[in-house]
Design a protein around this motif. Structure first.
Motif, PDB file in Angstrom:
ATOM      1  N   TYR A 170       6.363  -5.178 -11.221  1.00 29.21           N
ATOM      2  CA  TYR A 170       5.370  -5.469 -10.193  1.00 29.21           C
ATOM      3  C   TYR A 170       5.128  -4.212  -9.376  1.00 29.21           C
ATOM      4  N   THR A 171       4.262  -4.310  -8.379  1.00 22.05           N
ATOM      5  CA  THR A 171       3.899  -3.146  -7.569  1.00 22.05           C
ATOM      6  C   THR A 171       4.300  -3.373  -6.118  1.00 22.05           C
ATOM      7  N   VAL A 172       4.837  -2.324  -5.506  1.00 22.49           N
ATOM      8  CA  VAL A 172       5.120  -2.322  -4.079  1.00 22.49           C
ATOM      9  C   VAL A 172       3.999  -1.556  -3.390  1.00 22.49           C
ATOM     10  N   ASN A 173       3.342  -2.187  -2.441  1.00 21.54           N
ATOM     11  CA  ASN A 173       2.212  -1.580  -1.736  1.00 21.54           C
ATOM     12  C   ASN A 173       2.613  -1.207  -0.316  1.00 21.54           C
ATOM     13  N   ASP A 196       2.079   3.688  -2.776  1.00 18.00           N
ATOM     14  CA  ASP A 196       2.366   2.545  -3.637  1.00 18.00           C
ATOM     15  C   ASP A 196       3.155   3.001  -4.865  1.00 18.00           C
ATOM     16  N   VAL A 236       7.729  -6.947   1.755  1.00 22.56           N
ATOM     17  CA  VAL A 236       8.843  -6.349   1.016  1.00 22.56           C
ATOM     18  C   VAL A 236       9.743  -5.538   1.948  1.00 22.56           C
ATOM     19  N   TYR A 240       7.582  -1.101  -9.702  1.00 22.60           N
ATOM     20  CA  TYR A 240       8.991  -1.451  -9.557  1.00 22.60           C
ATOM     21  C   TYR A 240       9.342  -2.528 -10.568  1.00 22.60           C
ATOM     22  N   THR A 262       4.365  -4.459   1.087  1.00 18.71           N
ATOM     23  CA  THR A 262       4.191  -5.815   0.564  1.00 18.71           C
ATOM     24  C   THR A 262       4.144  -5.784  -0.963  1.00 18.71           C
ATOM     25  N   THR A 263       4.124  -6.965  -1.570  1.00 20.08           N
ATOM     26  CA  THR A 263       3.862  -7.119  -2.990  1.00 20.08           C
ATOM     27  C   THR A 263       3.002  -8.360  -3.171  1.00 20.08           C
ATOM     28  N   THR A 264       2.222  -8.408  -4.244  1.00 24.05           N
ATOM     29  CA  THR A 264       1.332  -9.539  -4.500  1.00 24.05           C
ATOM     30  C   THR A 264       1.762 -10.261  -5.767  1.00 24.05           C
ATOM     31  N   GLN A 299      11.186 -10.030  -7.956  1.00 18.65           N
ATOM     32  CA  GLN A 299      10.136  -9.992  -6.932  1.00 18.65           C
ATOM     33  C   GLN A 299      10.430 -11.135  -5.961  1.00 18.65           C
TER      34      GLN A 299
END
Length: 213
Positions: free
Chosen positions: A116-119, A133, A172, A136, A154-156, A140
């Motif tokens: 996933y992605t950490v923003n 960003d 996050v 990762y 954050t993460t979505t 999650q």
């Protein structure tokens, strides 16, 4: 010299002893004196009220009333509190007094470990500035969070595992205050190997140093 207390224990799957060693070395490199203890008993020591920082590394454990009361007094009086993942965000499921301090509680990680992605949402904040960003791979975390948190990343969720959370944005990384104490939390860090991810390691390093009195 500023002193740190790291207490480790609980579920072995989070490798609390190994993570305690990683964080201990990190903080020693920043000039702190580090005390590492197994279990929660050290939280009842009145001396911790003079420390700079307390780092819980305890998942799904119990905390006794004298321990949480002394810990809360220490943080309220100005000692920093900092931690990550379930070792700080799922420490004491039946202790709302602790959850009130840390600012959240783990409730699920749909899909377990995946990409996933950490923003970064506050790139001007010193705890995350220059990081940006990043991808990762880990659990999650879906959490119940305090609206008083100052969210830095954050993460979505995609809904690929639980359709009803599709598109939901989850904090996050956050920082907050509890009385005079600074509090830092990151949901990253399932096991010690995740400290090899430079962005994750740097956020934790900055966050713990920031929280320390």
């Amino acid at each position: 010299m500023r002193q740190v207390l790291i207490c480790w224990g609980g579920w072995d799957g989070h490798q609390p002893e190994q993570c305690a060693a990683v964080v201990s070395d990190m903080l020693k490199a920043e000039g702190f004196t580090v005390r590492v203890e197994a279990g929660t008993e050290a939280f009842a020591d009145p001396a911790i009220r003079d420390y700079s920082l307390i780092v819980p590394m305890l998942t799904m454990t119990k905390i006794e009333k004298p321990e949480i009361e002394n810990l809360e007094l220490a943080i309220r009086g100005g000692v920093g509190l900092g931690g990550f993942h379930g070792q700080a965000g799922d420490s004491f499921r039946d202790c709302v007094q602790y959850q009130y301090m840390i600012g959240g509680q783990w409730v699920a990680h749909p899909g377990n470990i995946y990409d996933y992605t950490v923003n970064i949402v506050k790139p001007e904040d010193p705890l995350v500035t220059g990081i940006g960003d990043f991808p990762y791979r880990s659990e999650q975390y879906y959490m119940h969070v305090d609206p008083n948190n100052e969210v830095l990343a954050t993460t979505t969720f995609t809904g690929g595992h639980d359709a009803w959370i599709d598109g939901h944005v989850m904090p996050v990384v956050w920082k907050r205050r509890h009385g005079q104490g600074r509090v830092f939390y990151s949901s990253l860090g399932h096991q010690a190997a995740e400290f090899e991810v430079p962005q994750m390691r740097e956020i934790v390093r900055r966050g713990l140093v920031w929280a320390a009195r």
